[in-house]
Every structure is written in structure tokens, then in C-alpha cells.
Design a protein around this motif. Sequence first.
Motif, PDB file in Angstrom:
ATOM      1  N   GLN A  47       0.298  -8.444  -0.919  1.00  0.00           N
ATOM      2  CA  GLN A  47       1.114  -7.596  -1.791  1.00  0.00           C
ATOM      3  C   GLN A  47       2.606  -7.865  -1.629  1.00  0.00           C
ATOM      4  O   GLN A  47       3.429  -7.034  -1.988  1.00  0.00           O
ATOM      5  N   ILE A  51       7.700  -5.842   1.304  1.00  0.00           N
ATOM      6  CA  ILE A  51       8.106  -5.155   0.067  1.00  0.00           C
ATOM      7  C   ILE A  51       7.026  -4.200  -0.415  1.00  0.00           C
ATOM      8  O   ILE A  51       7.308  -3.243  -1.156  1.00  0.00           O
ATOM      9  N   MET A  52       5.756  -4.391   0.024  1.00  0.00           N
ATOM     10  CA  MET A  52       4.687  -3.490  -0.387  1.00  0.00           C
ATOM     11  C   MET A  52       4.912  -2.054   0.101  1.00  0.00           C
ATOM     12  O   MET A  52       4.327  -1.109  -0.414  1.00  0.00           O
ATOM     13  N   ARG A  53       5.805  -1.895   1.093  1.00  0.00           N
ATOM     14  CA  ARG A  53       6.070  -0.549   1.605  1.00  0.00           C
ATOM     15  C   ARG A  53       6.714   0.346   0.537  1.00  0.00           C
ATOM     16  O   ARG A  53       6.706   1.572   0.661  1.00  0.00           O
ATOM     17  N   VAL A  54       7.271  -0.281  -0.488  1.00  0.00           N
ATOM     18  CA  VAL A  54       7.839   0.507  -1.597  1.00  0.00           C
ATOM     19  C   VAL A  54       6.769   1.346  -2.276  1.00  0.00           C
ATOM     20  O   VAL A  54       7.063   2.391  -2.862  1.00  0.00           O
ATOM     21  N   MET A  55       5.503   0.933  -2.154  1.00  0.00           N
ATOM     22  CA  MET A  55       4.446   1.673  -2.856  1.00  0.00           C
ATOM     23  C   MET A  55       4.306   3.105  -2.349  1.00  0.00           C
ATOM     24  O   MET A  55       3.816   3.971  -3.076  1.00  0.00           O
ATOM     25  N   HIS A  58       6.743   4.486  -4.721  1.00  0.00           N
ATOM     26  CA  HIS A  58       6.472   4.151  -6.122  1.00  0.00           C
ATOM     27  C   HIS A  58       5.179   4.794  -6.633  1.00  0.00           C
ATOM     28  O   HIS A  58       5.175   5.403  -7.726  1.00  0.00           O
ATOM     29  N   THR A 108      11.705   1.944  -8.506  1.00  0.00           N
ATOM     30  CA  THR A 108      10.951   1.353  -7.394  1.00  0.00           C
ATOM     31  C   THR A 108       9.987   0.280  -7.884  1.00  0.00           C
ATOM     32  O   THR A 108       9.717  -0.687  -7.162  1.00  0.00           O
ATOM     33  N   TRP A 112       9.933  -3.528  -6.505  1.00  0.00           N
ATOM     34  CA  TRP A 112       8.680  -4.151  -6.075  1.00  0.00           C
ATOM     35  C   TRP A 112       8.403  -5.415  -6.901  1.00  0.00           C
ATOM     36  O   TRP A 112       7.903  -6.421  -6.404  1.00  0.00           O
ATOM     37  N   THR A 116       7.691  -9.748  -6.012  1.00  0.00           N
ATOM     38  CA  THR A 116       6.243  -9.935  -6.164  1.00  0.00           C
ATOM     39  C   THR A 116       5.899 -10.739  -7.408  1.00  0.00           C
ATOM     40  O   THR A 116       5.062 -11.649  -7.362  1.00  0.00           O
TER      41      THR A 116
END
Length: 243
Positions: A47, A51-55, A58, A108, A112, A116
Motif C-alpha cells: 500500500q 504513506i498507508m498510515r494516512v488511511m 482518510h 488525505t 495518499w 501510490t
Amino acid sequence: MFSWFANPHRFLTLSNWLAPVFYGIAVLLIGWGLWQGLWIVPKDEYQGGDIMRVMFIHVPAAWLAMASYLGMAVMSFVWFIWRHEVADIAAKAIAPLGATWTALCLATGAIWGKPTWGTWWQWDDARMMSVLFMFFLFLGYMALRAAMDTRQKAARAGAILAMVGALNVPLIKFSVDLFTSLHQDASVITPEGPKMAAVYLWPLLISSLGHSLLFAALVMTLMRAEIWTRRAAQIRARLMTGD
């Protein structure tokens, strides 16, 4: 059931203690979710790595954006059919908060998307465009109400726009299934159950619950302010007319 809550006095009594409780629990849940999501859970290279930590911001924002619009549409429907003033006050209170969470979802999502997918935004992406359209619906709802010269006209015009605009919510949900999209498929709410690993799923669900409680507390706060404002206007009108 709703008629019981539709009484402004009962709502003020209930929300007087419920809102602070929601604020307190929301802070704890959001804080725990962010701590887990930003520092504890392992990064997912599939992911996009860290950067997947934005989920963890988001995804709750996206869910709440859709839920808040549906909530506004339901409250508008209740006012349109039964003329419960508290329902109209609730719809009016939801609009600016729904716009805020939708803007958070869009911002967000762009953060992301750049690392990605290689782009901040894609104009022909059905998911992105339908969420952007919902953001403009929230703004349009507020602008339309503000343009009306009476409270009844504002409530009627706003209710019609909110109910018609609700047709956009299923389009957002199923856009990734119906159209080719950069956005990934659903990974939590699916017919087969969550596809996400539990280490990510639980912080995400806890954070989402925290966002929901914070949203509810803010709605109650705005509703209380609106009810007191209307009562003050009524008192001022009576004093001016000498009744």
C-alpha cells in the motif's frame, strides 16, 4: 420514538450530558487509533509503505462523509414529511461538519494518491469525482439555505436538495465496482467480510468510532446553539411587539 427526541426541551436535556461524554470518549478513541496507526502498526509495502498510515484518517473521514450526507438527507426527509423542527435543525447542523469531513477525505486521499498512484488527482476517476460532487452538495445546501428569506423556505429548499443529492451516495460506494478507477476496491465492507489484516483493521475501526462520536458531539453542540438562537429570536420578537 423520534417524536420523543423531536421535543427541543428533551433534546437540550439529553444533549447537555451526552455531548460531553461523547467528546471525552472520542478524544480517547481517536488518540488511540492515531497512536496505533501512525507509530505502532507495521508499514505495508503493498500500500505504498509508510504513506498507508494516512488511511487511519482518510478512511474514517470517507465513511463519515457519506454517513453524514445520508444523515442530513434522513433528517430532511423527516422534516419534509412530519415538520419536526429539531430534524431541520439537525440537518442544518450536519451540513458544515459533513463538508469538513469530506474536505478531509479529499485532502488525505490526494496525499495518499501522489506516492501510490503517481498523481494528486484524476478528473475522470468516478470515486474522486463523486466525492468531490458530494462536497459541493454540502456547500450548495448551505448556500441555498442562506439565500432564502424565511426559515420555512430555507428548510424546504434545503430538504429537497439534500434528498435528491442522496442519490450520489450509492454511486460513491459502488463507483469502484461499476467504473474503472485508480481507487482500490473496498477492503473492509465486502460481501466476503474484511480483507484487511486484523493488525490494521482494529485501529481503523476504533478510530472510525472515535470520529463518529466526535461528529455526533459537534452536531449536538451546533443544534443546541441553533435552538437557543431561535428561542432568543422569539423572545426578542415578543418584546418588540409587546406580547
